[in-house]
Design a protein around this motif. Structure first.
Motif, PDB file in Angstrom:
ATOM      1  N   CYS A   8       0.825  -1.204   0.000  1.00  0.00           N
ATOM      2  CA  CYS A   8       0.000   0.000   0.000  1.00  0.00           C
ATOM      3  C   CYS A   8       0.865   1.262   0.000  1.00  0.00           C
ATOM      4  O   CYS A   8       0.592   2.208  -0.738  1.00  0.00           O
ATOM      5  CB  CYS A   8      -0.952  -0.024   1.198  1.00  0.00           C
ATOM      6  N   HIS A  39       0.047   2.431  -3.562  1.00  0.00           N
ATOM      7  CA  HIS A  39      -1.086   3.353  -3.392  1.00  0.00           C
ATOM      8  C   HIS A  39      -0.655   4.654  -2.729  1.00  0.00           C
ATOM      9  O   HIS A  39      -1.487   5.510  -2.477  1.00  0.00           O
ATOM     10  CB  HIS A  39      -2.196   2.670  -2.570  1.00  0.00           C
ATOM     11  N   CYS A  95      -5.015   2.051   2.887  1.00  0.00           N
ATOM     12  CA  CYS A  95      -6.223   2.518   2.212  1.00  0.00           C
ATOM     13  C   CYS A  95      -7.347   1.498   2.482  1.00  0.00           C
ATOM     14  O   CYS A  95      -7.105   0.401   2.989  1.00  0.00           O
ATOM     15  CB  CYS A  95      -5.971   2.679   0.714  1.00  0.00           C
ATOM     16  N   CYS A 117      -6.912  -2.021   0.907  1.00  0.00           N
ATOM     17  CA  CYS A 117      -5.872  -2.839   1.545  1.00  0.00           C
ATOM     18  C   CYS A 117      -6.285  -3.227   2.959  1.00  0.00           C
ATOM     19  O   CYS A 117      -5.968  -4.329   3.421  1.00  0.00           O
ATOM     20  CB  CYS A 117      -4.533  -2.113   1.524  1.00  0.00           C
TER      21      CYS A 117
HETATM   22 ZN   LIG Z   1      -3.712   0.345  -0.473  1.00  0.00          ZN
END
Ligand SMILES: [Zn+2]
Ligand code: SF4
Length: 100
Positions: free
Chosen positions: A19, A23, A29, A32
């Motif tokens: 993540c 991300h 997030c 995840c």
């Molecule tokens: Zn994530």
């Protein structure tokens, strides 16, 4: 630490790494977080308990297909990067017997 607890911390770490890098998040997030909760729940209720095989060779395949694909993406990404974060012996061992 037992096998289940050890795999829980490994998978938590790997999803966090994924993540952060993919991300660009400092904390997980939502997607995840969802994957982590799912993976921990699967490990926590694994019918093999401490005798569990590596998930990727497990005949039961208790993950649903979409989650299995997502966790495999995380493993593919984070697996090789673990070398920077864990002692070499651990990674060698892990790559031979990657849990998921
Ligand atoms: Zn994530
Ligand atoms: S895939 Fe197999 S080893 Fe992994 S948690 Fe599910 S039942 Fe246990």
């Amino acid at each position: 630490m037992g096998k289940i607890e050890s795999e829980k911390s490994t998978v938590t770490y790997m999803i966090g790494l994924y993540c952060r890098k993919k991300h660009k998040q400092n904390s997980l997030c939502l997607k995840c977080e969802e994957l982590k909760a799912y993976a921990l729940q699967r490990l926590g209720t694994c019918s093999y308990g401490e005798q569990k095989p590596a998930c990727k060779v497990c005949k039961t395949h208790c993950y649903k297909a979409t989650m299995r694909e997502r966790i495999r993406q995380v493993m593919r990404f984070s697996g090789p990067r673990m070398i920077y974060y864990y002692p070499l012996d651990y990674v060698r061992h892990w790559l031979k017997k990657s849990p998921l």
